[in-house]
Design a protein around this motif. Structure first.
Motif: not given
Ligand code: ATP
Ligand code: MG
Length: 581
Positions: A141-143, A201-203, A423-430, A458-465
């Motif tokens: 529920d994004e602000a 928030a992932m830690g 635009i954040e497209m992917g995020h990888i965490f240890q 490890y996440g990729v924003g598929v729809s965001r892509a």
């Molecule tokens: P952001 O900083 O953009 O809010 P996030 O750090 O919360 O993203 P992660 O939890 O790392 O995102 O999620 C992994 C991936 O999912 C992100 O790299 C992004 O590509 C995608 N993503 C995250 N939130 C959204 C969203 N609200 N709509 C579309 N894609 C998203």
């Protein structure tokens, strides 16, 4: 697919709420349709592109040895309770109740469920390493849902999780994901950077983000000539050396009436208390900013941040530091609750755990021992000069919340930073053992001893892509898809109503299909003019447009490259060869 059957209405006007090109064009060209803020339907064209992005992600994940699964989006509360995220996720989490009154949630990310499932099924080091992933709908529920599918409240993510017995294993799994991501983003075709990130928030510890370089992006990142790259949230300040303060003059309070801002204060200092070495400047002042932290349990905590007066607090950097707490403004009633605070003249004297207000006081890392400041005297119309950190005041700690500016030094000494947006497209965490510990995921190691598993996520924003590609793959007339992602290979247009031309276009359509091309055939006759068809073709953005018109009687069709605009008359006999080219 025939245009006369395709479930599509292209729109002449941009949607009223659209600000960025991808949002405007994906709606106008009939790829997606808004249902509610941050919630979109995928129409046939959009779903085809989305499917192609998914296919790329799936191929690369499979190739690196990860296995696909699919977990539910509707989840019970308990596992999220166990890791603390039921609360820590704050208002971004969609919480709901079932008919029996049980708490449920819509998954924003799935560390808990993956951890529990591995715990259910595996118990030995022999089963590891393991990497599993899903491509699935997520809910947050994004602000500020924004820019259509770029930031949705429902969106599609590829999330994977790695499980290893030891740290070296985690590093290897992380590297394998990183390599797969490089291949995925290379194939998606946008310009991207890999930057150091905060884990929020992932830690967990090490974390990197893949950002698509784009003016319209919400993330600011920095890079240096020597190759340092980081999300602005993760940049650490180069800390000056402590300075000896023996022999520095004692602090003295001075009248500084009508100096509510840093600029007015600096002017006043230069007029009334000139220095002999150089004029006073904003960076000589210590500005104290108050905010309220709202913790996940709803409690409000005041926080004071002391930083050089020439810098603002960067809201995103601050948020990253205090997560999962959220930032709220310090309001008039908060001032009322702390009479020791003199608005406009707040100094370290009124701040800190040991002070009368008891407000936690964190300073910028540049406020090192021995640094001298002009700051509020906690008296209306008065400032203190020569207040020395470590001698006259001590904060409760430091915080990385000040804005990062172009020209600031890179923390690794690799040169001045430049700022850009992405635009954040992917995020990888240890992740490490945080989730495995909370949910008690342990396996027997080689010596028969129980060890806690270490994880990565490890996440990729598929729809965001889809939106991120559209953000660069467009021109004034519409979308310009790269071949690998386009909804069709060829957009075939019949330009004319003449029987031979129409029959010719039908024949070309059949031939292209027979040759294995995925064809969108604009077979509209009636009132639809060729001009309208050309406009739609440009808006939809299939890479190759084939026009069957008058030239057909001479055995010639026109082939147009959507990206370059180049047109060429091609003999029918050569058409397939030309397209295969
Ligand atoms: P952001 O900083 O953009 O809010 P996030 O750090 O919360 O993203 P992660 O939890 O790392 O995102 O999620 C992994 C991936 O999912 C992100 O790299 C992004 O590509 C995608 N993503 C995250 N939130 C959204 C969203 N609200 N709509 C579309 N894609 C998203
Ligand atoms: Mg992230």
């Amino acid at each position: 697919m025939r245009m006369t059957r395709l479930f599509l209405r292209t729109l002449r006007d941009d949607p009223a709420d659209a600000e960025v090109p991808s949002h405007k064009l994906l709606v106008r060209a009939g790829y997606v349709r808004r249902v509610a803020p941050g919630i979109y339907s995928w129409l046939p064209l959009g779903l085809k592109v989305l499917g192609k992005v998914e296919a790329i992600v799936r191929e690369e994940m499979d190739a690196m040895g990860a296995q696909e699964v699919r977990f539910p989006a509707l989840l019970p509360r308990e596992p999220y309770e166990a890791t603390g995220r039921w609360d820590d996720y704050g208002p971004n989490l969609f919480r709901l109740k079932d008919r029996k009154g049980n708490d449920m949630l819509l998954g924003p990310t799935h560390e808990e469920l993956f951890t529990l499932t591995v715990k259910d099924l595996y118990s030995s080091y022999k089963d590891l390493p393991l990497s599993i992933y899903q491509i699935q709908t997520k809910y947050r529920d994004e602000a500020r849902p924004r820019a259509g599918i770029l930031r949705g409240r429902e969106f599609i993510m590829k999330d994977s999780y790695s499980f290893d017995v030891d740290d070296a294993g985690l590093v290897a799994s992380y590297q394998a994901h990183r390599d797969a991501y490089v291949r995925i983003f290379d194939r998606l075709g946008f310009e991207y950077v890999i930057v150091h990130a905060t884990s929020g928030a992932m830690g967990g510890s090490a974390s990197e983000e893949f950002l698509a370089v784009s003016e319209t992006g919400e993330d600011t990142f920095v890079r240096s000539p020597g190759g340092y790259a980081a999300n602005v949230e993760a940049v650490t300040t180069v800390v000056p050396y402590a300075i000896a303060f023996e022999g520095t003059p004692a602090a003295h309070a001075e009248q500084t009436p009508d100096t509510p801002t840093i600029d007015t204060l600096v002017d006043h200092l230069n007029a009334a208390f000139p220095r002999d070495d150089r004029p006073w400047q904003a960076s000589d002042t210590l500005k104290n900013v108050l905010v309220i932290l709202r913790h996940p349990d709803g409690t409000r905590e005041p926080l004071a941040i002391g930083l050089p007066g020439d810098r603002e607090v960067d809201a995103k950097r601050l948020e990253a530091q205090v997560a999962p707490a959220e930032i709220e403004p310090f309001e008039a009633n908060d001032f009322a609750a702390h009479p020791g605070l003199v608005k406009g003249y707040i100094g370290p004297g009124a701040l800190g755990a040991e002070s009368a207000t008891g407000i936690r006081y964190l300073t910028d890392p540049r406020v090192v021992e021995g640094s001298r400041w002009v700051t509020g005297a906690d008296v209306q119309g008065s400032h203190v000069i020569d207040l020395v950190a470590g001698r006259d005041f001590t904060a409760d700690g430091t915080i990385e919340a000040a804005e990062v500016r172009a020209g600031d030094p890179a923390p690794d000494g690799s040169g001045p930073l430049e700022l850009a947006r992405g635009i954040e497209m992917g995020h990888i965490f240890q992740l490490g053992r945080k989730y495995a510990e909370a949910l008690d995921l342990r396996v027997l190691d080689e010596n028969g001893k129980l060890v806690t598993v270490t994880m990565g996520s490890y996440g990729v924003g598929v729809s965001r892509a889809v939106a991120a590609v559209a953000e660069y793959a467009h021109d004034d007339a519409g979308l310009v898809w790269p071949k690998e992602l386009a909804p069709f290979d060829v957009h075939l247009i019949v330009a004319g109503k003449d029987e031979t031309v129409v029959a010719g276009a039908e024949q070309v359509y059949d031939e292209l299909i027979g040759a294995g091309f995925d064809v969108l055939f604009d077979d509209r006759l009636g009132k639809t003019s060729p001009g309208v068809k050309f406009k739609d073709a440009e808006l939809i953005g299939v890479p190759t447009i084939v026009v069957v018109g008058k030239g057909f009687v001479d055995g010639v069709v026109e082939v147009k490259d959507r990206a370059t605009g180049e047109r060429e008359d091609v003999a029918l006999a050569d058409l397939l060869a030309k397209l295969r080219d």
